[in-house]
Scaffold this motif. Sequence first.
Motif, PDB file in Angstrom:
ATOM      1  N   HIS A   1       0.863  -1.197   0.000  1.00 12.76           N
ATOM      2  CA  HIS A   1       0.000   0.000   0.000  1.00 12.76           C
ATOM      3  C   HIS A   1       0.890   1.235   0.000  1.00 12.76           C
ATOM      4  CE1 HIS A   1      -3.808   2.093   1.862  1.00 12.76           C
ATOM      5  NE2 HIS A   1      -3.120   2.931   1.097  1.00 12.76           N
TER       6      HIS A   1
ATOM      7  N   HIS B   1       1.328   4.897  -2.356  1.00  8.66           N
ATOM      8  CA  HIS B   1       0.977   5.780  -3.484  1.00  8.66           C
ATOM      9  C   HIS B   1       2.270   6.448  -3.932  1.00  8.66           C
ATOM     10  CE1 HIS B   1      -3.355   5.514  -2.433  1.00  8.66           C
ATOM     11  NE2 HIS B   1      -2.862   5.312  -1.225  1.00  8.66           N
TER      12      HIS B   1
ATOM     13  N   HIS C   1      -9.542   1.096  -1.321  1.00 18.34           N
ATOM     14  CA  HIS C   1      -9.488   1.711   0.008  1.00 18.34           C
ATOM     15  C   HIS C   1     -10.896   1.638   0.585  1.00 18.34           C
ATOM     16  CE1 HIS C   1      -5.672   3.269  -1.313  1.00 18.34           C
ATOM     17  NE2 HIS C   1      -5.522   4.093  -0.293  1.00 18.34           N
TER      18      HIS C   1
ATOM     19  N   HIS D   1      -6.365  -0.220   4.012  1.00 17.56           N
ATOM     20  CA  HIS D   1      -6.726   0.283   5.355  1.00 17.56           C
ATOM     21  C   HIS D   1      -7.637  -0.739   6.041  1.00 17.56           C
ATOM     22  CE1 HIS D   1      -4.686   4.089   5.008  1.00 17.56           C
ATOM     23  NE2 HIS D   1      -5.313   4.350   3.882  1.00 17.56           N
TER      24      HIS D   1
ATOM     25  N   ASP E   1       1.815   3.910   2.899  1.00 21.32           N
ATOM     26  CA  ASP E   1       0.795   4.779   2.284  1.00 21.32           C
ATOM     27  C   ASP E   1       1.416   5.957   1.525  1.00 21.32           C
ATOM     28  OD1 ASP E   1      -1.797   5.380   1.595  1.00 21.32           O
ATOM     29  OD2 ASP E   1      -2.435   6.063   3.567  1.00 21.32           O
TER      30      ASP E   1
HETATM   31 ZN    ZN Z   1      -3.703   4.820   0.557  1.00 23.66          ZN
END
Ligand code: ZN
Length: 348
Positions: free
Chosen positions: A18, A20, A198, A222, A279
């Motif tokens: 996870h 980005h 998500h 998440h 993240d």
């Molecule tokens: Zn995320």
Amino acid sequence: MTEELNRYIRLIPKAELHLHIEGSLEPDLMFSMAKKNGVNIKYKSEDDLRAAYNFNNLQEFLDIYYAGADVLITEQDFYDLTIAYLKKIKEDNVIHTEIFFDPQTHTARGIGFDTVVKGITRALHVGKEQMGISSHLIMCFLRHLDEQSAQETLDLALGYKDKIIGVGLDSSELGNPPSKFANVFKRAQKEGFLTVAHAGEEGPAEYVWEAINVLNVMRIDHGVQSINDKKLVAELVKTRMPLTVCPLSNLKLKVVSDLKELPLKRMIDKNILVTINSDDPSYFGGYINQNYIETAEALNLTKDDILQLAKNSFTASFLTDAEKKYYLDKVDAVDKELRKQSHPANIM
Ligand code: ZN
Ligand code: HPA
């Protein structure tokens, strides 16, 4: 935390599921790209920018994150961004990563889909060949935009099935439930893309149910709100549905007010396939090892917990079964070696 556990966390091989890539854009790179590309940043200095990383919720973060992504213009920019991330995770002993990107953030500014994908995948190739890090690429639809825009983005991805393994769903969760994207996820699956979303970050457990039952996802990003729903917890355990939890993100976006509130240890104990991830590390104060270390400290995680989390990260990945076995054996070998080093008397 003991130095021994700290070292164990740093050295155990792990996968990141996870991340980005736009959220790994560090202030120094943001400023140098802004200067090179003639893009105006509203903050005077890197320190000024960092001072703005003080978020009360997901939306306050997203506003700054999308503005930051404006400096990414050329294929080389996306390459440099991705290489910088790979160098960071190499230090953290991440040996496999599954990276998200947000094509609509870039195509809306007139940047070609091709430019973005080529830059990222050229770097991922170098990651594999020169740094020993394998990877997959997942494209996320922005859920604050309409489904039609997601459909148009999926059209663009059809020519890149060899480079993009799956689709996901990110951005502003509240008010944008998974069911809004039922049709585009159905079509993505028909086209052979794997699926994640998500859900249950700021949104309720009900959104996690929708991601599972309506979008048919293979992984929940998440998902921390799932703990509030007993039936959902049982479902996650029964179906081995992975959760990609991001502790420092949850803390910085005030999903929890203290890492001690994170249900991660309870999830491990309930045998949920939970993982730790970063993240948007540039914005949330740490890459993957920092997430492991701060979580382990807050929740008193043991070596066995860390081993479980590292193993879960490969089990929950989109690697093939043979690749998973190869990596899991590697984790076991390093675990064995590290335990031997910490108890030298046991060698005999
Ligand atoms: Zn995320
Ligand atoms: N949630 C939703 N959208 C995002 C996130 C996140 O944590 N990070 C980047 N886009």
